[in-house]
Design a protein around this motif. Structure first.
Motif, short mmCIF file in Angstrom:
data_model
loop_
_atom_site.label_atom_id
_atom_site.label_comp_id
_atom_site.label_asym_id
_atom_site.label_seq_id
_atom_site.Cartn_x
_atom_site.Cartn_y
_atom_site.Cartn_z
N GLU A 134 -2.13 -41.12 23.87
CA GLU A 134 -2.52 -39.25 24.04
C GLU A 134 -2.88 -39.50 25.74
OE1 GLU A 134 -4.80 -37.82 22.18
OE2 GLU A 134 -3.04 -36.16 21.18
N ALA A 135 -3.73 -40.84 26.40
CA ALA A 135 -4.21 -40.78 27.61
C ALA A 135 -3.17 -41.63 28.45
CB ALA A 135 -5.13 -42.25 27.94
N LEU A 136 -2.35 -41.50 28.02
CA LEU A 136 -0.51 -42.22 29.04
C LEU A 136 -0.08 -40.86 29.85
CD1 LEU A 136 1.45 -44.68 27.20
CD2 LEU A 136 -0.12 -45.08 28.97
N PRO A 137 0.42 -40.78 31.02
CA PRO A 137 0.99 -39.97 31.37
C PRO A 137 2.21 -39.72 31.33
CG PRO A 137 0.50 -41.35 32.91
CD PRO A 137 0.33 -41.93 31.70
N PRO A 138 2.76 -38.28 30.87
CA PRO A 138 3.85 -37.88 29.85
C PRO A 138 5.61 -38.70 30.76
CG PRO A 138 3.05 -35.65 31.33
CD PRO A 138 2.21 -36.90 31.55
N SER A 141 7.69 -42.19 35.80
CA SER A 141 7.29 -41.99 37.14
C SER A 141 5.84 -42.10 37.73
CB SER A 141 8.32 -41.37 37.87
OG SER A 141 8.27 -40.14 37.91
N LEU A 142 5.33 -41.03 36.31
CA LEU A 142 4.14 -41.05 37.19
C LEU A 142 3.15 -42.17 36.65
CD1 LEU A 142 1.43 -38.84 38.11
CD2 LEU A 142 1.63 -37.85 35.41
N GLU A 148 -0.02 -48.49 39.89
CA GLU A 148 -0.28 -48.96 41.11
C GLU A 148 -1.66 -48.86 41.58
OE1 GLU A 148 1.53 -51.11 42.77
OE2 GLU A 148 2.86 -51.08 41.31
N GLU A 149 -2.13 -47.26 40.96
CA GLU A 149 -3.37 -47.19 41.80
C GLU A 149 -4.55 -47.64 41.09
OE1 GLU A 149 -3.74 -43.09 40.02
OE2 GLU A 149 -2.82 -42.14 42.73
#
Length: 173
Positions: A134-138, A141-142, A148-149
């Motif tokens: 759930e914590a992963l972005p949908p 590319s995001l 990278e951050e």
């Protein structure tokens, strides 16, 4: 004859005096015995009076204890009745559930309880894994942007760590 009668009178008086002395000695012994009995009775009477006084002083405390025991007995009786009622309710619930008809006993119920706990543990593990996703972005590319951050942040932390190590070793020399 006079001398004989005088001697008889003296002997008679002497015998009477011995009898009186014996009676006096006997009465003295009886008096001493009675005085001892009187003192003993007086001592016992004093002890009984002291005991009576102690009992009078302790009576309110004893009455309080008796009342407390009565209240405790009533509470125990009420609890006993409550437990009997609860037992009857549980027994009727067991009959209504049909557990007796299915032949379930304590060991079987314990085994079922253990299996339920194991299933709960498995569900908890799977929910934790799901929360991680759930914590992963949908968007993918995001997700790369976030990755990278995180790499940049990791590189900054490494640099700070190296700087701290260098500073620590250079000040010791």
């Amino acid at each position: 004859m006079r001398a004989e009668s005088f001697e008889c009178a003296v002997a008679s008086q002497t015998m009477q005096q011995f009898k009186r002395q014996t009676e006096i000695d006997s009465l003295n012994e009886q008096t001493t015995g009675l005085q001892q009995k009187i003192r003993s009775s007086q001592n016992r009477q004093a002890k009984l009076r002291a005991l009576l006084e102690d009992r009078r002083k302790a009576a309110p405390i004893e009455e309080q204890k008796a009342r407390e025991w009565e209240r405790n007995a009533q509470v125990v009786s009420q609890k006993s009745n409550e437990y009997r009622e609860r037992l009857a309710e549980l027994q009727s619930a067991v009959k209504e559930s049909g557990a007796e008809e299915r032949g379930l006993d304590y060991d079987q119920l314990k085994e079922l309880d253990t299996r339920v706990e194991e299933l709960r543990a498995t569900v908890d593990k799977k929910q934790n894994i799901y929360k991680g996703y759930e914590a992963l972005p949908p968007d993918i590319s995001l997700a790369y942007v976030k990755l990278e951050e995180a790499k940049v942040k990791l590189e900054q932390l490494r640099a700070e760590c190296e700087h701290a190590v260098d500073a620590a070793f250079s000040t010791r020399k």
